[in-house]
Structure formats: C-alpha cells, structure tokens
Scaffold this active site. Structure first.
Site, PDB file in Angstrom:
ATOM      1  N   HIS A 309       0.858  -1.181   0.000  1.00 35.30           N
ATOM      2  CA  HIS A 309       0.000   0.000   0.000  1.00 35.30           C
ATOM      3  C   HIS A 309       0.889   1.224   0.000  1.00 35.30           C
ATOM      4  O   HIS A 309       1.954   1.217   0.623  1.00 35.30           O
ATOM      5  CB  HIS A 309      -0.900   0.005   1.254  1.00 35.30           C
ATOM      6  CG  HIS A 309      -2.052   0.927   1.138  1.00 35.30           C
ATOM      7  ND1 HIS A 309      -1.948   2.261   1.437  1.00 35.30           N
ATOM      8  CD2 HIS A 309      -3.326   0.716   0.733  1.00 35.30           C
ATOM      9  CE1 HIS A 309      -3.119   2.826   1.225  1.00 35.30           C
ATOM     10  NE2 HIS A 309      -3.974   1.922   0.791  1.00 35.30           N
ATOM     11  N   ASP A 366      -7.962  -5.486   0.425  1.00 34.68           N
ATOM     12  CA  ASP A 366      -8.554  -6.383  -0.554  1.00 34.68           C
ATOM     13  C   ASP A 366      -7.964  -7.783  -0.566  1.00 34.68           C
ATOM     14  O   ASP A 366      -8.342  -8.603  -1.408  1.00 34.68           O
ATOM     15  CB  ASP A 366      -8.514  -5.742  -1.941  1.00 34.68           C
ATOM     16  CG  ASP A 366      -9.627  -4.720  -2.044  1.00 34.68           C
ATOM     17  OD1 ASP A 366     -10.698  -4.989  -1.470  1.00 34.68           O
ATOM     18  OD2 ASP A 366      -9.428  -3.658  -2.632  1.00 34.68           O
TER      19      ASP A 366
HETATM   20  N1  ACO Z   1       4.276  -7.724  -4.616  1.00 38.90           N
HETATM   21  C1  ACO Z   1       5.642  -7.687  -4.773  1.00 38.90           C
HETATM   22  N2  ACO Z   1       6.371  -6.567  -4.666  1.00 38.90           N
HETATM   23  C2  ACO Z   1       5.731  -5.424  -4.383  1.00 38.90           C
HETATM   24  C3  ACO Z   1       4.338  -5.386  -4.182  1.00 38.90           C
HETATM   25  C4  ACO Z   1       3.604  -6.588  -4.303  1.00 38.90           C
HETATM   26  N3  ACO Z   1       2.277  -6.615  -4.144  1.00 38.90           N
HETATM   27  N4  ACO Z   1       3.963  -4.118  -3.916  1.00 38.90           N
HETATM   28  C5  ACO Z   1       5.075  -3.383  -3.932  1.00 38.90           C
HETATM   29  N5  ACO Z   1       6.160  -4.173  -4.212  1.00 38.90           N
HETATM   30  C6  ACO Z   1       7.570  -3.752  -4.254  1.00 38.90           C
HETATM   31  C7  ACO Z   1       7.883  -2.986  -5.523  1.00 38.90           C
HETATM   32  O1  ACO Z   1       8.313  -3.840  -6.567  1.00 38.90           O
HETATM   33  C8  ACO Z   1       8.977  -2.054  -5.038  1.00 38.90           C
HETATM   34  O2  ACO Z   1      10.162  -2.821  -4.933  1.00 38.90           O
HETATM   35  P1  ACO Z   1      11.613  -2.100  -5.210  1.00 38.90           P
HETATM   36  O3  ACO Z   1      11.761  -1.103  -4.100  1.00 38.90           O
HETATM   37  O4  ACO Z   1      12.581  -3.200  -5.173  1.00 38.90           O
HETATM   38  O5  ACO Z   1      11.498  -1.460  -6.565  1.00 38.90           O
HETATM   39  C9  ACO Z   1       8.534  -1.700  -3.614  1.00 38.90           C
HETATM   40  O6  ACO Z   1       7.765  -2.840  -3.171  1.00 38.90           O
HETATM   41  C10 ACO Z   1       7.705  -0.430  -3.506  1.00 38.90           C
HETATM   42  O7  ACO Z   1       6.609  -0.553  -4.394  1.00 38.90           O
HETATM   43  P2  ACO Z   1       5.957   0.657  -5.210  1.00 38.90           P
HETATM   44  O8  ACO Z   1       5.353   0.113  -6.470  1.00 38.90           O
HETATM   45  O9  ACO Z   1       6.939   1.773  -5.335  1.00 38.90           O
HETATM   46  O10 ACO Z   1       4.813   1.083  -4.204  1.00 38.90           O
HETATM   47  P3  ACO Z   1       3.579   2.017  -4.531  1.00 38.90           P
HETATM   48  O11 ACO Z   1       3.267   2.735  -3.281  1.00 38.90           O
HETATM   49  O12 ACO Z   1       3.829   2.850  -5.749  1.00 38.90           O
HETATM   50  O13 ACO Z   1       2.405   0.999  -4.919  1.00 38.90           O
HETATM   51  C11 ACO Z   1       0.614  -0.552  -4.677  1.00 38.90           C
HETATM   52  C12 ACO Z   1       1.431   0.582  -4.019  1.00 38.90           C
HETATM   53  C13 ACO Z   1       0.114  -0.087  -6.066  1.00 38.90           C
HETATM   54  C14 ACO Z   1      -0.608  -0.846  -3.821  1.00 38.90           C
HETATM   55  C15 ACO Z   1       1.523  -1.801  -4.826  1.00 38.90           C
HETATM   56  O14 ACO Z   1       1.935  -2.228  -3.533  1.00 38.90           O
HETATM   57  C16 ACO Z   1       0.821  -2.951  -5.563  1.00 38.90           C
HETATM   58  O15 ACO Z   1       0.852  -2.981  -6.801  1.00 38.90           O
HETATM   59  N6  ACO Z   1       0.154  -3.892  -4.828  1.00 38.90           N
HETATM   60  C17 ACO Z   1      -0.578  -4.960  -5.443  1.00 38.90           C
HETATM   61  C18 ACO Z   1      -1.946  -4.461  -5.929  1.00 38.90           C
HETATM   62  C19 ACO Z   1      -2.898  -4.179  -4.775  1.00 38.90           C
HETATM   63  O16 ACO Z   1      -3.077  -4.981  -3.873  1.00 38.90           O
HETATM   64  N7  ACO Z   1      -3.566  -3.011  -4.851  1.00 38.90           N
HETATM   65  C20 ACO Z   1      -4.588  -2.622  -3.870  1.00 38.90           C
HETATM   66  C21 ACO Z   1      -4.110  -1.489  -3.019  1.00 38.90           C
HETATM   67  S1  ACO Z   1      -5.298  -1.118  -1.773  1.00 38.90           S
HETATM   68  C22 ACO Z   1      -6.513  -0.312  -2.601  1.00 38.90           C
HETATM   69  O17 ACO Z   1      -6.309   0.416  -3.534  1.00 38.90           O
HETATM   70  C23 ACO Z   1      -7.829  -0.536  -2.180  1.00 38.90           C
END
Ligand code: ACO
Length: 433
Positions: A309, A366
């Site tokens: 998140h 979720d």
């Molecule tokens: N699985 C594996 N790695 C992940 C995940 C994940 N679900 N989420 C983040 N990471 C990693 C990224 O690859 C990144 O790694 P790095 O530092 O080596 O490059 C690091 O964690 C930071 O991730 P960002 O993408 O920069 O985080 P951001 O805040 O932009 O994205 C998000 C947040 C979109 C929710 C992301 O965690 C994700 O895609 N999660 C999966 C989808 C999801 O569950 N979305 C629902 C969110 S809650 C809602 O909207 C109701």
C-alpha cells in the site's frame, strides 16, 4: 509561537523562499509551496504524489506507519464493531454521528432516492453480453448525470449538496445490482423500501420474480461490514480523481463515474478480483513459495495482489478486521473454503520473507475481501462494483467538502517537459525517412 517555516534556496540564483509549514489536527505537517513558482520560478516534481498534499480535509485520517484509520475522528475498529454502512455514510457527510431521530430520517431519505428514471434501464441494453460490470457501472452512473443536469446551476452554491449525496447513495445499489442482472439474463428487480440498505441490495441481486427472497442475516452483516470498511480512504487515486473532476465544477454523477473508472484498475480497487484470480491460480498452500519467489523476481511483472500500500507501512487495519470476519463467516456458513487456507499460508510466508519485511509490504483491505464476496455468492467480476458502491459514500462526502472549500480552485498539475525543444515544421516532401 512563531510560524514554523522551511526555506527553499535555488543554488543557481541564490534566491530563497520561506514557505510556511501547516499543521493539521494530527499527522504529517505540510509545506505550503503555492508561491514557489511566483517567487523562484520552480515547480515541485513528485510523481505519484508520494509527498504531496492536495487539499485540506476533515473527513478521514490515516497513519500508515501506525496502521490507524479514523473517519471524522472515529477509529475504524469501533465503526466496524458498532456502526452500520448508512450511519458511517452519515458520519462522513455530516461530520457527526446521527442522533436516533436523525438516523431514522437519514435512512428514510436515502430510501426516497433508490429508484432511477425508467429510461435509464435502457442503457444496459447497449452493453455486450460479456461486458465487465465496472465498465457498465461507470457508463450508467455517468448517464445519471444527464437526469440531474441543470446547465444554469452553480454546483458550489445553487445545488443542494445533501440531496445530491442521498441520490448517489440511494441509487448506487440499484444501478450496481442491475449490471449483474443484465449480464446474467435475469429481470431487473425494483428497490424494496421495506428492506434495509444491504438487504435491499441483496434482494435486487439475488431474488427471483417467482419467490420471496430472505437473505441470510449473517450475509447481510458481513456485506454491511465490508461496505463500512470500504466507505472512504482519504485522498486515494479514485477519490483524488473525483476531486479533480469536481474542481472543474462538474456534475457530481460525472465525477463519481470518473472515480469508478479509476477504481477499476488492479493496482487500486480491482485488486479484490485480482487476488481471487491469483489464489485460484496458486490453488494449493504447497504452491505458495513458488508464487512468493515469482513476486520477488524483478525480471517478472507479477506482484502479490492484495499486498502493499502506498500509505500503510504496517498492517492495514481494515485487513485485520476483514481477515477475522472472513474466518467467522466461513465458520458460520459452514463453508469449506480452500482458498482461505491458501490466503493464510501466503500471508504467513510473505510476512516472514526479508523482501516483504524490508519493503513493509502487508496485506491490504482487498487481500481477504474477495473471499467474503465469494462466500456470499457474489460473482468475481462484481467484486470491484461492491467496492465502488461503498466508496460512493466517501466520494460524495469528499465532493461536498471540495464544493464548500473556501480555497476552491481548479486542479491543474504542472509537468517536467522532456520532449523536443522548438523545431520548425518541415513540409512532407522534404522529410527524410
Ligand atoms: N508484490 C511484490 N512486490 C511489491 C508489491 C507486491 N504486491 N507491492 C510493492 N512491491 C515492491 C515494488 O516492486 C517495489 O520494490 P523495489 O523497491 O525493489 O522497486 C517496492 O515494493 C515499492 O513498491 P511501489 O510500487 O513503489 O509502491 P507504490 O506505493 O507505488 O504501490 C501498490 C502501491 C500499487 C498498492 C503496490 O503495492 C501494488 O501494486 N500492490 C498490489 C496491488 C494491490 O493490492 N492493490 C490494492 C491497493 S489497496 C486499494 O487500492 C484498495
């Protein structure tokens, strides 16, 4: 005490600007950079708004480090335990919990707006038999704008904001249930105002014209809880979209339709559907390590859906509540849910893994919600529609706050231009290939 400030100096010109630091009731203070361009000729570059506050808001507070979520100061755990979705909607919109009398009036006033114009029912016929219900929801809610449009009215001053809220909250279950009924080839069911909000929604989803439908009270309670937990969440992508759309002084139904479109993506509300797809693919707890490795592999775009998140760097408090609710629901409906076992194992392995620990990736709201919807026999493509239905309370509360904001301005982000510098037009005959 003197005003806290932050001085920003441009090293190339030596010019400085002293920006006030604004303190909210709680949470991270913000630097007011509104005169940065005027005084230094600079913009702030913050892709994804990672450190940018876009508005003042008194609706929802969340502390991602501590895992705290409050609506109008009420902790989400207390609302989940004691409240109902319509009461939370009242709280979000009015700022206070209702008295008993106000609550009765509020529920009644929402019921007065559950019907839609009969012509709206024809919009559904234009969709393909296999349309995604989120595309239908965005389209039909957008169409509602045409039924409540007055080109002469000023949405900030002339429009009754509470009436708008009642219309949006009242009509969303009707519009949402019809997406499912159309796709299933079932006749539309009209709202039944003898029923409560969630009961009425389930009736419009699942009843048959031939029989009286009585939803299981356990199911009603579980869905009501999910609606509470999804009702608002500060300035997330879809809420910010609603605000940005509203900032051009736009019809509220058009703004909500824009929010629905943003919510649909799998990085946001679409994650609930993506989680269940992923759990089905994993299929067995013993396959979990393989998928955790895949999520860590940077050459692979796969991510663990329902994990991570932007704001929560600790447990999402909603996920904790939903996990327990999911467990209780499966027990009380005596359902065998192998996917719940897969989810628990995935959570267990990921939370012990250095990759997830280092990046503070925890299950989000979720991760478990789809399993509850599934247990309630709500089809997978409708999961994000459920989210939108609930979030419409937050969207409209935020829209009203924007309309009544004395600092109201159209939203207009700036950019760092990296394209071609000026170059003269070359006639086609003179262009080299
Ligand atoms: N699985 C594996 N790695 C992940 C995940 C994940 N679900 N989420 C983040 N990471 C990693 C990224 O690859 C990144 O790694 P790095 O530092 O080596 O490059 C690091 O964690 C930071 O991730 P960002 O993408 O920069 O985080 P951001 O805040 O932009 O994205 C998000 C947040 C979109 C929710 C992301 O965690 C994700 O895609 N999660 C999966 C989808 C999801 O569950 N979305 C629902 C969110 S809650 C809602 O909207 C109701």
């Amino acid at each position: 005490m003197s005003q806290r400030t932050v001085v920003i100096t441009d090293s190339s010109t030596g010019k400085s600007i002293e920006c006030p630091v604004l303190e909210g009731t709680c949470g991270t203070p913000v630097i007011d950079t509104k005169h940065l361009y005027r005084d230094l000729g600079l913009f702030v570059h913050d892709v994804g708004f990672a450190s940018t506050s876009s508005c003042r808001s008194a609706i929802t507070y969340l502390d991602g480090e501590q895992g705290i979520l409050m609506h109008r100061g009420s902790p989400i755990e207390q609302l989940a335990k004691h409240s109902t979705f319509t009461e939370v909607a009242y709280l979000l919109i009015h700022g206070e919990l209702p008295t008993a009398k106000q609550m009765v009036e509020w529920d009644l006033s929402i019921k007065m707006h559950t019907m839609t114009h009969e012509h709206l029912t024809r919009f559904y016929q234009g969709y393909r038999y296999d349309a995604h219900p989120m595309s239908m929801l965005a389209g039909v809610v957008g169409a509602l704008a045409s039924f409540y449009h007055d080109p002469t009215s000023d949405y900030r001053t002339d429009v009754d904001h509470l009436l708008t809220a009642r219309r949006v909250i009242g009509k969303m279950p009707t519009v949402a249930a019809r997406c499912y009924r159309y796709l299933s080839g079932l006749p539309f069911v009209y709202p039944d105002n003898q029923r409560g909000y969630v009961d009425n929604f389930m009736n419009m989803m699942f009843s048959w014209p031939t029989e009286r439908y009585e939803p299981n009270p356990v199911a009603i309670k579980a869905l009501d809880l999910l609606f509470i937990l999804h009702a608002d969440h500060e300035q997330n992508a879809s809420t910010s979209t609603v605000r940005l759309a509203g900032s051009s002084e736009n019809n509220p139904f058009a703004c909500v339709a824009a929010g629905i479109a943003t919510l649909w993506g799998k990085a946001h509300g679409g994650a609930n559907e993506a989680v269940v797809n992923m759990l089905e693919e994993i299929a067995d707890p013993k396959n979990v390590p393989k998928y955790v490795s895949k999520a860590k592999d940077k050459s692979n775009t796969f991510r663990l859906m329902g994990f991570g998140h932007r704001v929560y760097k600790n447990f999402d408090p909603r996920a904790t509540i939903i996990r327990q609710a999911c467990h209780d629901l499966l027990e009380s409906l005596k359902l065998d849910q192998p996917l719940f076992e897969v989810a628990l194992e995935l959570e267990r392995i990921a939370l012990q893994d250095e990759y997830f620990i280092e990046r503070k990736l925890y299950p989000n709201v979720d991760f478990y919600s789809g399993l509850i919807y599934r247990a309630l026999r709500i089809p997978m493509t409708m999961f994000t529609v459920m989210f939108a239905l609930a979030r419409s309370a937050g969207w409209i509360a935020q829209w009203i706050e924007l309309m009544e904001d004395p600092d109201f301005r159209i939203g207009r982000p700036r950019q760092l231009y990296v394209g071609a510098a000026r170059r003269d037009y070359v006639p086609v005959a003179k262009r080299s290939s």
